[in-house]
Write a protein that holds these residues in place. Structure first.
Motif, short mmCIF file in Angstrom:
data_model
loop_
_atom_site.label_atom_id
_atom_site.label_comp_id
_atom_site.label_asym_id
_atom_site.label_seq_id
_atom_site.Cartn_x
_atom_site.Cartn_y
_atom_site.Cartn_z
N GLU A 5 0.87 -1.18 0.00
CA GLU A 5 0.00 0.00 0.00
C GLU A 5 0.91 1.23 0.00
OE1 GLU A 5 -3.55 2.05 2.65
OE2 GLU A 5 -2.31 0.51 3.55
N VAL A 6 0.83 2.02 -1.05
CA VAL A 6 1.60 3.26 -1.11
C VAL A 6 0.82 4.30 -0.32
CG1 VAL A 6 2.55 5.04 -2.61
CG2 VAL A 6 2.55 2.65 -3.37
N THR A 7 1.44 4.79 0.74
CA THR A 7 0.72 5.69 1.65
C THR A 7 1.03 7.17 1.43
OG1 THR A 7 2.43 5.40 3.33
CG2 THR A 7 0.54 3.90 3.43
N ASN A 8 1.97 7.47 0.55
CA ASN A 8 2.31 8.88 0.33
C ASN A 8 2.29 9.25 -1.15
OD1 ASN A 8 4.63 7.53 -0.44
ND2 ASN A 8 5.99 9.12 0.32
N ALA A 9 1.38 8.66 -1.92
CA ALA A 9 1.33 8.91 -3.36
C ALA A 9 1.18 10.39 -3.68
CB ALA A 9 0.18 8.10 -3.98
N ARG A 10 0.31 11.08 -2.96
CA ARG A 10 0.11 12.52 -3.22
C ARG A 10 1.40 13.31 -3.01
NH1 ARG A 10 -4.31 15.49 -2.69
NH2 ARG A 10 -6.08 14.57 -3.63
N ASP A 11 2.15 12.97 -1.97
CA ASP A 11 3.41 13.66 -1.70
C ASP A 11 4.43 13.41 -2.80
OD1 ASP A 11 2.37 14.62 0.69
OD2 ASP A 11 3.21 12.96 1.87
N VAL A 12 4.49 12.17 -3.27
CA VAL A 12 5.44 11.83 -4.34
C VAL A 12 5.11 12.60 -5.61
CG1 VAL A 12 6.23 9.96 -5.86
CG2 VAL A 12 5.97 9.54 -3.42
N VAL A 13 3.84 12.62 -5.99
CA VAL A 13 3.44 13.35 -7.19
C VAL A 13 3.66 14.84 -7.00
CG1 VAL A 13 1.48 13.95 -8.67
CG2 VAL A 13 1.84 11.58 -7.96
N ARG A 14 3.34 15.34 -5.83
CA ARG A 14 3.54 16.77 -5.53
C ARG A 14 5.02 17.16 -5.69
NH1 ARG A 14 0.77 16.99 -0.89
NH2 ARG A 14 -1.12 17.57 -1.97
N GLN A 15 5.93 16.30 -5.23
CA GLN A 15 7.37 16.57 -5.37
C GLN A 15 7.78 16.58 -6.83
OE1 GLN A 15 9.30 13.53 -3.10
NE2 GLN A 15 8.73 14.40 -1.12
N ARG A 16 7.18 15.72 -7.63
CA ARG A 16 7.55 15.59 -9.04
C ARG A 16 7.00 16.72 -9.90
NH1 ARG A 16 11.17 11.51 -9.86
NH2 ARG A 16 10.75 9.80 -8.48
N ILE A 17 5.78 17.20 -9.60
CA ILE A 17 5.18 18.20 -10.48
C ILE A 17 5.19 19.61 -9.91
CG2 ILE A 17 3.70 16.51 -11.63
CD1 ILE A 17 1.37 17.44 -9.96
N GLY A 18 5.68 19.76 -8.70
CA GLY A 18 5.83 21.09 -8.14
C GLY A 18 4.58 21.61 -7.45
N ARG A 19 4.73 22.77 -6.85
CA ARG A 19 3.68 23.37 -6.03
C ARG A 19 2.44 23.74 -6.86
NH1 ARG A 19 5.58 27.35 -1.61
NH2 ARG A 19 4.40 26.23 -0.07
N LEU A 20 2.65 24.34 -8.02
CA LEU A 20 1.52 24.76 -8.85
C LEU A 20 0.74 23.54 -9.34
CD1 LEU A 20 -0.05 26.96 -10.30
CD2 LEU A 20 1.60 26.80 -12.16
N GLY A 21 1.47 22.52 -9.80
CA GLY A 21 0.82 21.32 -10.29
C GLY A 21 0.11 20.53 -9.21
N SER A 22 0.52 20.73 -7.96
CA SER A 22 -0.10 19.96 -6.87
C SER A 22 -1.58 20.29 -6.72
CB SER A 22 0.63 20.20 -5.56
OG SER A 22 0.42 21.50 -5.07
N ARG A 23 -2.01 21.42 -7.25
CA ARG A 23 -3.43 21.77 -7.20
C ARG A 23 -4.27 20.88 -8.10
NH1 ARG A 23 -3.36 28.36 -7.01
NH2 ARG A 23 -2.09 28.48 -5.15
N LEU A 24 -3.61 20.23 -9.06
CA LEU A 24 -4.32 19.35 -10.00
C LEU A 24 -4.54 17.96 -9.45
CD1 LEU A 24 -2.41 20.31 -13.27
CD2 LEU A 24 -4.63 21.15 -12.50
N ILE A 25 -3.84 17.62 -8.36
CA ILE A 25 -3.97 16.27 -7.79
C ILE A 25 -5.42 16.06 -7.37
CG2 ILE A 25 -3.27 14.73 -5.91
CD1 ILE A 25 -0.54 16.08 -5.97
#
Length: 85
Positions: A5-25
């Motif tokens: 079970e990946v428990t930090n998927a949102r954090d990983v994606v947020r790190q990869r796409i940056g702060r602005l992109g994190s709003r798209l999650i």
């Protein structure tokens, strides 16, 4: 059988796409699906390298309830079967 079970998927994606992109999650980007897909690719490469045959499933639905129960409404997002030549 392993269940990961990946428990930090949102954090990983947020790190990869940056702060602005994190709003798209959650709106455009399915963080869990993206991380699971990348993880499946890495596992497939590693398994082939050491001769392991396996089936890996990316599924939506199951949830761990504590340490002893797994709730299983299941929808397969992706499947890969690894066979050695």
């Amino acid at each position: 059988m392993l269940i990961i079970e990946v428990t930090n998927a949102r954090d990983v994606v947020r790190q990869r796409i940056g702060r602005l992109g994190s709003r798209l999650i959650g709106k455009v980007v399915d963080a869990e699906a993206q991380v699971e897909k990348a993880l499946m690719q890495e596992l497939e490469s590693a398994f082939r390298e050491i001769g392991i045959e396996a089936r890996i499933y990316s599924v939506d639905g199951p949830k761990m309830l504590g340490r002893s129960h797994l709730e299983i409404p299941l929808q397969v997002r992706e499947e890969r079967q690894i066979k050695q030549p």
